[in-house]
Design an enzyme around this catalytic site. Structure first.
Site, PDB file in Angstrom:
ATOM      1  N   GLY A 471      42.949  41.877  60.360  1.00  0.00           N
ATOM      2  CA  GLY A 471      42.053  40.819  60.806  1.00  0.00           C
ATOM      3  C   GLY A 471      42.191  39.569  59.962  1.00  0.00           C
ATOM      4  O   GLY A 471      41.500  38.571  60.171  1.00  0.00           O
ATOM      5  N   GLY A 707      47.374  34.594  47.892  1.00  0.00           N
ATOM      6  CA  GLY A 707      46.518  35.515  48.641  1.00  0.00           C
ATOM      7  C   GLY A 707      45.061  35.114  48.537  1.00  0.00           C
ATOM      8  O   GLY A 707      44.603  34.624  47.503  1.00  0.00           O
ATOM      9  N   GLU A 710      40.433  38.389  48.597  1.00  0.00           N
ATOM     10  CA  GLU A 710      39.333  38.827  47.743  1.00  0.00           C
ATOM     11  C   GLU A 710      38.637  37.720  46.972  1.00  0.00           C
ATOM     12  O   GLU A 710      37.476  37.844  46.580  1.00  0.00           O
ATOM     13  CB  GLU A 710      39.864  39.860  46.736  1.00  0.00           C
ATOM     14  CG  GLU A 710      40.086  41.067  47.325  1.00  0.00           C
ATOM     15  CD  GLU A 710      41.163  42.021  47.536  1.00  0.00           C
ATOM     16  OE1 GLU A 710      40.812  43.180  47.435  1.00  0.00           O
ATOM     17  OE2 GLU A 710      42.277  41.683  47.862  1.00  0.00           O
TER      18      GLU A 710
END
Lengths: 743, 340
Positions: A471, A707, A710
């Site tokens: 997702g 990235g 998180e």
């Protein structure tokens, strides 16, 4: 570059909103049988009698598998170790009569329809002999121990050795701060429940549609546990309805579905119920003690950060909780500790920002409290103790670190400069208003991966890698990278993933997919470009005779001379001279270890939060939040923003609502559905804003990406707790901060 | 879920007849609670009688009888329709607020008014068949007899009227407003006759029979809920305190309705949710308010008088003070016509 950095809409969006995207339990195969799991109702003990006769008597029930009649599977523990298995002995479903945790699968009922299987599952009679269970970490803080080290410590390092003498420095520190922080357990609860559809094909070939964050991981697990040759199994998972780490390990429905399909020589689907989503991995309960000492000028002189977390009786799960403190703050005296305690629970499992969201809540709350004792603005305190080197990793420099700029831009967007530091200084009607901030940090990891790029005979680009898209937008960003690398219109590019017939990629976790698979996609497309250029040079009347690869560029679906754009050959022309065959190249990207080993690699963030507290009732609303993120290059600001916003929402959830509540007398989770396990509803979410601070990082990977999975989450809980203090003057150390703790 | 027979009721008489003939049959209306309970194996009916097609959905002004001039709300009307009906919004805004404070838009579209009253507790020990629960397992010899929540996880549980057998709370928001508004529940009995049940007598405290949530007999069908005429419309408020902004059951809720003459309280109605096994009418507080000038001190005094009788459990002591503050806030809001 045309697409990288642009807010391209999701390439899989249409398939998802029109229902064409299929999930593991939606692949309908002929002659499918349905399995329903019977779960243990005790926590510890053994099964003394298991009667399946009433279930088997139901017309339409095909079989009931239990520990008494299960087919033989692999003998040794090592065969059950998946790619994310911590040290220990992995749980084996239906292995024997021993019960290790509440909710453990004890039988699988297989029937002609789901409804029949569900009914017959109620008729399986299980008698247990229960022994007392221990599930409460808070009762065992004096019995914690070091975790056994394992392979995963490469990605989740144990704490560094202490430096200086933190105890003595603390004792001597003129300003001291000390507190304990308690976190309960949490469960991932993606919208899609775990399911596996196992299609039993010719000669027993298994096509497995699995909910997973890595098809390769599921393939390895199945082939080893059942001793099946690799070429007899294919695992497919094109879409994942959220996972957040829960799909990093194969879950027991996969084992059970494969076992039943092989034994019955028939296709079988096993899906778990929402309640059964509480019967495997979770974020562990954690207790942390933080002690800080500082000089009156704000210099940190002593840090002690220790974490104690729960694991199962059979595996030593660990996460990185305390190391972040060292990466953020350069105190000369520091002790970081991480201990675990085995309890009668299932093994915990990485859950979005594992360890990071836990540890940063503690240290970033402690830092705020210390700043107040020092009479410093919490932001100034962080700037005073800012570091350009990471002492937890041999004092290496960071590959890039624009945290200072995150502070500056985030504070500006939020309006931090106008803040009155005095607690209880802002009011709106009968509500108190508070502003808080905190720092975030996460890894910027890259691991090896493989990808394949094909120019089809129609001149379209097809790229494949066996990664996952949970997702996050993997489909979209990989398509962008491929399109830019070969200079093709994005509509002519298709990226496929989630199939073990594709080149392998690692499990999708740790925010490393953009860097890892992105690098592999770039490598494969680069290799394809070189091949196409070689072929173009060999064309009759080629304009590229005597021209080097560096002298051309790939643009608008063609190869053209940089100096003279009129000299060009379209990619379609190149492939059309290939005797009717497509052109394919495969490449593996491997992290540059020389660059990596000489740098600490992290993404950073700063979160600024406004809360509105109705003090009489203790209700807290996050009315406004800004997160400034430095995560290298942003491939797609639209999908990246969604990732950060999603992380911020989770941060609100983590801080204020989310907890799996266990009755420790029984060892059972009591709020195991989404009515009682609270996560925010739309009405809880207000104004969320994201600022991306770009970094030009040539060390992390060729794409320069870090990235964003998180980093949007980690800073939020402390920022919220700090804002609640600013609003009310009250420090609340235990999460979630429900209203009874505030009122 | 266990197998069951499914029938469609043609009319109220045959529905009641069918149900009476089978002690293990249940009416199926919105199904928003019953189906969940069947999936969890808490409810095990062997027959469901679908009553959703019965013509009991009307909302109309009552033209005769004791509630003349009041409003009749059909038992099988949908919650969302009741909440948004102009006569309800205009004359009983407290009811509108309470309904809209409950569940979600989707659930309110499915759930019926009669069904709402018959919601069962969300006590997790009741829902979880592996746990002890006297409400689910009234037979004392059952291996699952006992109350798991009494000494267990009971943050959400009762502070009034609980017994050693059961500390569960009643979950409905709508019913809290109905209790404050002195509603009556009209039911059709097995013999075809109708009877009316005063709202205060509809739900029960657990006592020794926690398995009985209400005084409705098996075979009885809720046909309508009647609201008497009142003078509360200008001064009422439904306050719900919960762990998130929507789709969460009340920790404490207060339905407050005042009839005011200038700043003097002529009549007061206060009902509380999330605190007992039934909607809790704060009669002591009401009595203290009548005839008094509206003031924070009076409100606090009334609240404390009511809450003096509270008996909290291990995890819900906060509910006592939370209730005090909620009563005061709801009354303040009511005085100001629902505005802060």
């Amino acid at each position: 570059m045309k697409y990288i950095g642009e807010p391209i809409t999701r390439v899989d969006g249409h398939e998802k909103v029109t229902g064409q995207a299929k999930y593991a339990a939606e692949f309908n195969v002929p002659d499918l049988a349905y399995g329903v799991v019977v779960s243990s109702t005790i926590t510890k003990g053994r099964i003394i009698r298991l009667d399946t006769s009433r279930a088997l008597a139901v017309n339409g029930v095909i079989a009931v598998f239990t520990h008494e009649n299960r087919p033989k599977t692999a003998w040794f523990d090592v065969s059950y170790k998946d790619q994310d298995a911590p040290p220990g002995s992995p749980f084996r479903p239906l292995y024997d009569n021993e019960i290790k945790y509440n909710g453990q699968p004890v039988a699988l009922v297989v029937a002609e329809t789901f409804e029949l299987a569900r009914y017959a599952a109620m008729l399986v009679d299980v008698a247990y002999e229960a022994t007392p269970c221990d599930t409460d970490l808070l009762k065992h803080l004096d019995a914690v121990r070091d975790p056994n080290p394992g392979v995963m410590n490469i990605f989740k390092p144990l704490p560094p050795k202490p430096r200086g003498d933190a105890d003595q420095a603390f004792a001597e520190a003129p300003v001291q701060q000390s507190a304990q922080y308690i976190h309960g357990m949490q469960h991932h609860n993606p919208m899609e429940m775990f399911a596996s559809t196992v299609e039993y094909g010719k000669n027993g070939f298994l096509t497995i549609y699995d909910k997973t964050q890595g098809v390769t991981n599921s393939l390895l697990y199945v082939t080893q546990a059942f001793n099946i040759p690799f070429n007899q199994v294919r695992v497919v998972s094109p879409y994942v309805g959220g996972a957040f780490g829960s799909g990093l390990r194969p879950q027991y429905q996969l084992f059970l579905a494969v076992m039943a399909a092989r034994d019955l020589k028939r296709s079988v689907r096993v899906s778990l119920t929402r309640q059964q989503m509480w019967s495997f991995g979770h974020r562990p309960a954690t207790v942390q003690n933080v002690r800080l000492g500082a000089r009156p000028d704000g210099t940190l002189t002593s840090i002690t950060h220790e974490a104690m977390a729960a694991t199962s009786q059979f595996e030593d799960y660990m996460e990185t909780v305390v190391n972040w403190t060292g990466k953020l703050y350069p105190s000369e005296n520091a002790t970081l500790r991480y201990k675990i305690k085995s309890l009668d629970l299932y093994t915990p499992l990485d859950m979005r920002a594992p360890g990071g969201v836990t540890g940063l809540h503690a240290i970033e709350s402690a830092v705020d409290e210390l700043a107040y004792k020092l009479g410093m603005d919490p932001l100034d305190f962080r700037l005073k103790n800012y570091t350009e080197r990471d002492w937890t990793e041999k004092d290496k420099p960071f590959s890039s670190k624009e945290l200072r700029e995150c502070f500056r831009q985030g504070a500006e967007r939020f309006g931090w400069a106008t803040r009155n530091p005095e607690p209880r200084s802002m009011q709106r009607g009968h509500n108190l208003i508070g502003w808080g901030m905190a720092t975030g940090i996460w890894d910027a990891a890259q691991v090896p991966a493989r990808a394949e790029a094909t120019l089809t005979v129609n001149g379209k680009l097809r790229v494949r890698s066996a990664t996952a898209d949970i997702g996050t937008g993997t489909y979209t960003i990989m398509t962008q990278i491929a399109a830019d690398t070969l200079g093709m219109p994005i509509d002519d590019v298709v990226f496929r993933l989630g199939d073990t017939t594709m080149p392998p990629a690692p499990i999708q976790g740790g925010s490393w997919t953009a860097s890892t698979v992105g690098s592999a996609v770039k490598s494969a497309c680069d290799a394809l470009a070189k091949t196409l250029f070689r072929m173009a040079k060999r064309l009759p009347k080629s304009p590229f005779v005597g021209v080097g690869f560096d002298d051309v560029q790939f643009i608008d679906g063609a190869i053209q001379l940089r100096q003279n754009p009129s000299k060009r050959v379209s990619l379609l022309e190149v492939v059309s001279r290939n005797r009717g065959r497509a052109v394919t190249e495969t490449a593996t990207s491997i992290p540059n270890l020389i660059k990596h080993n000489s740098h600490s690699r992290n993404a950073h963030a700063a979160a600024f939060v406004e809360v509105q507290v109705d003090e009489e009732f203790g209700t807290v609303h996050v009315t406004r939040a800004v997160t400034a993120v430095a995560a290298g290059r942003i491939l797609n600001p639209r999908t990246a923003r969604s990732q950060i916003i999603g992380g911020m929402v989770w941060g609100i959830s983590h801080a204020l609502q989310e907890e799996s509540v266990m009755d420790h007398r029984y060892g059972r989770f009591m709020n195991h559905d989404l009515a009682e396990y609270h996560i925010p509803v739309c009405a809880d979410i207000h104004d969320l804003d994201v600022v991306f601070v770009e970094e030009n990082d040539t060390i992390v990977n060729p794409l320069g990406v870090k990235g964003v999975g998180e980093i949007g989450l980690v800073a939020m809980p402390a920022a919220i707790a700090n804002a609640i203090f600013h609003a009310t003057g009250k420090r609340i150390y235990d999460l979630p901060i429900q209203l009874d703790k505030v009122m | 879920m266990r197998p069951f027979r499914f029938t469609n009721a043609k009319d109220a008489a045959s529905a009641v007849r069918s149900l009476t003939g089978n002690p293990n049959a249940r009416f199926l209306a919105g199904g928003t609670n019953l189906l969940d309970l069947m999936k969890e194996d808490v409810e095990r009916p062997d027959e469901l009688i679908d009553i959703t097609r019965l013509p009991l959905t009307q909302i109309r002004t009552i033209t005769s009888g004791p509630n003349q001039g009041g409003l009749s709300i059909g038992g099988l009307g949908r919650n969302a329709d009741a909440a948004n009906h102009p006569l309800v919004r205009q004359n009983y805004p407290l009811l509108t607020q309470a309904i809209l404070a409950g569940a979600s838009g989707q659930i309110r579209n499915m759930a019926t008014n009669g069904g709402n009253l018959l919601q069962r507790t969300r006590c997790p020990y009741f829902y979880e068949v592996s746990m002890p629960c006297n409400k689910r397992e009234p037979d004392e010899s059952s291996a699952r007899a006992g109350c798991g929540a009494l000494e267990g996880i009971n943050r959400m549980h009762a502070i009034f009227g609980w017994s050693e057998k059961c500390v569960a709370v009643y979950p409905s928001d709508m019913a809290i407003a109905l209790a404050a508004l002195d509603a009556t529940v009209n039911v059709r009995k097995a013999d075809g006759q109708e009877r009316s049940i005063a709202f205060a007598d509809f739900h029960r405290l657990p006592g020794d029979t926690p398995e009985k949530d209400t005084n409705l007999n098996h075979g009885e069908l809720i046909t309508a809920i009647e609201l008497p005429r009142n003078r509360f419309a200008d001064h009422s408020y439904y306050l719900k305190v919960r762990d998130r902004s929507s789709y969460a059951f009340a920790l404490v809720s207060v339905a407050a309705a005042l009839e005011m003459k200038e700043n003097r309280i002529v009549q007061a109605r206060i009902a509380m949710g999330g605190v007992a096994h039934k909607p809790w009418r704060a009669l002591k507080a009401e009595q203290l308010l009548v005839g008094k000038e509206a003031s924070d001190a009076t409100f606090r005094q009334a609240a404390e008088a009511e809450m003096a009788g509270a008996r909290p459990l291990s995890h819900n002591k906060f509910k006592v003070e939370l209730s005090n503050r909620s009563i005061v806030r709801a009354l303040q809001m009511a005085v100001n016509g629902g505005k802060a």
